[in-house]
Design a protein around this motif. Structure first.
Motif, PDB file in Angstrom:
ATOM      1  N   ASP A 116       0.612  -1.624   0.460  1.00  8.83           N
ATOM      2  CA  ASP A 116      -0.133   0.313   0.025  1.00  8.83           C
ATOM      3  C   ASP A 116       0.491   1.229  -0.047  1.00  8.83           C
ATOM      4  O   ASP A 116      -0.067   2.587  -0.932  1.00  8.83           O
ATOM      5  N   GLU A 117       1.780   1.197   0.608  1.00  9.97           N
ATOM      6  CA  GLU A 117       2.887   2.804   0.821  1.00  9.97           C
ATOM      7  C   GLU A 117       3.340   2.315  -0.009  1.00  9.97           C
ATOM      8  O   GLU A 117       3.686   3.491  -1.082  1.00  9.97           O
ATOM      9  N   ARG A 120       1.741   3.923  -2.896  1.00 12.93           N
ATOM     10  CA  ARG A 120       1.273   5.247  -3.017  1.00 12.93           C
ATOM     11  C   ARG A 120       2.188   6.128  -2.973  1.00 12.93           C
ATOM     12  O   ARG A 120       2.271   7.133  -3.745  1.00 12.93           O
ATOM     13  N   GLN A 121       3.303   5.780  -2.778  1.00 18.62           N
ATOM     14  CA  GLN A 121       4.568   6.515  -3.314  1.00 18.62           C
ATOM     15  C   GLN A 121       4.285   6.175  -4.691  1.00 18.62           C
ATOM     16  O   GLN A 121       5.173   7.485  -5.667  1.00 18.62           O
ATOM     17  N   GLU A 124       2.523   9.342  -6.212  1.00 14.96           N
ATOM     18  CA  GLU A 124       3.206  10.648  -6.413  1.00 14.96           C
ATOM     19  C   GLU A 124       4.087  11.296  -6.898  1.00 14.96           C
ATOM     20  O   GLU A 124       4.196  11.763  -6.935  1.00 14.96           O
TER      21      GLU A 124
END
Length: 208
Positions: A116-117, A120-121, A124
């Motif tokens: 999930d991280e 997200r990155q 971005e």
């Protein structure tokens, strides 16, 4: 992603794996002893070429942790790397750029948290406009030439040291290192975890 004036400090780690997940390189900061200044031309193809052509195991690990990792992150496509992990027992440690292990934390207790991280990155990163080829810049800043193998266990030492120029005049700084822990299962190398976002170089020499 930690944004500050004029500088975009990426946590492409890990991943580039291990750096938060992947995560993720034209130097503008002081050169360290033994490094090559940017004005000394090195063919870009050399950064993108697997350094282990005659070593099947290390060649496979390099492809997994560098080439496939970078391409998946830029595409924001977790499916490209999902098969590279051993999900059961996965653990990611976030060193937080600290050379004191007492401050390191369990940043990714499960692969799902890391995924999930990572996503997200990756999302971005897609919002950033670069003044140069982002993929080439990441390859340029990535160094994975130290891989220790003992039977079906391996530790890969991946270092990031460089920058990528952004269109807004700033730069993404990549400066950390990650240890990836790998296991060979069914004839294929997979990731079991990592210690990421450790300082590069590590430690400060004690003064006499």
């Amino acid at each position: 992603m930690d944004r500050s004036r004029g500088l975009h400090k990426c946590k492409f780690q890990t991943y580039w794996r291990g750096e938060s997940p992947i995560a993720p390189h034209c130097r503008t900061f002081p050169e360290r002893p033994g490094t090559k200044p940017d004005n000394e031309s090195t063919p870009m193809s050399s950064f993108m070429t697997n350094p282990f052509p005659n070593d099947p195991d290390r060649r496979e690990i390099w492809t997994m942790l560098v080439e496939r990792d970078i391409d998946a992150f830029l595409a924001a496509d977790w499916g490209m790397v999902d098969g590279d992990f051993i999900k059961e027992g996965f653990l990611g440690i976030d060193a937080g750029k600290s050379d004191n292990p007492d401050s390191w934390r369990i940043g990714f207790p499960t692969l799902e948290v890391y995924r999930d991280e990572w996503l997200r990155q990756a999302a971005e990163a897609k919002k950033v406009v670069y003044a140069e080829d982002q993929r080439a810049g990441i390859f340029r800043a990535t160094n994975l030439q130290h891989i220790e193998i003992n039977g079906d266990i391996a530790v890969a030492h991946k270092k990031f040291d460089g920058t990528i120029a952004r269109a807004d005049g700033g730069a993404d700084i990549m400066n950390w290192q990650t240890l990836y822990f790998c296991r060979k299962v069914g004839g294929q190398w997979k990731l079991t975890g990592f210690v990421g976002y450790a300082p590069f170089p590590m430690g400060t020499p004690r003064k006499a």
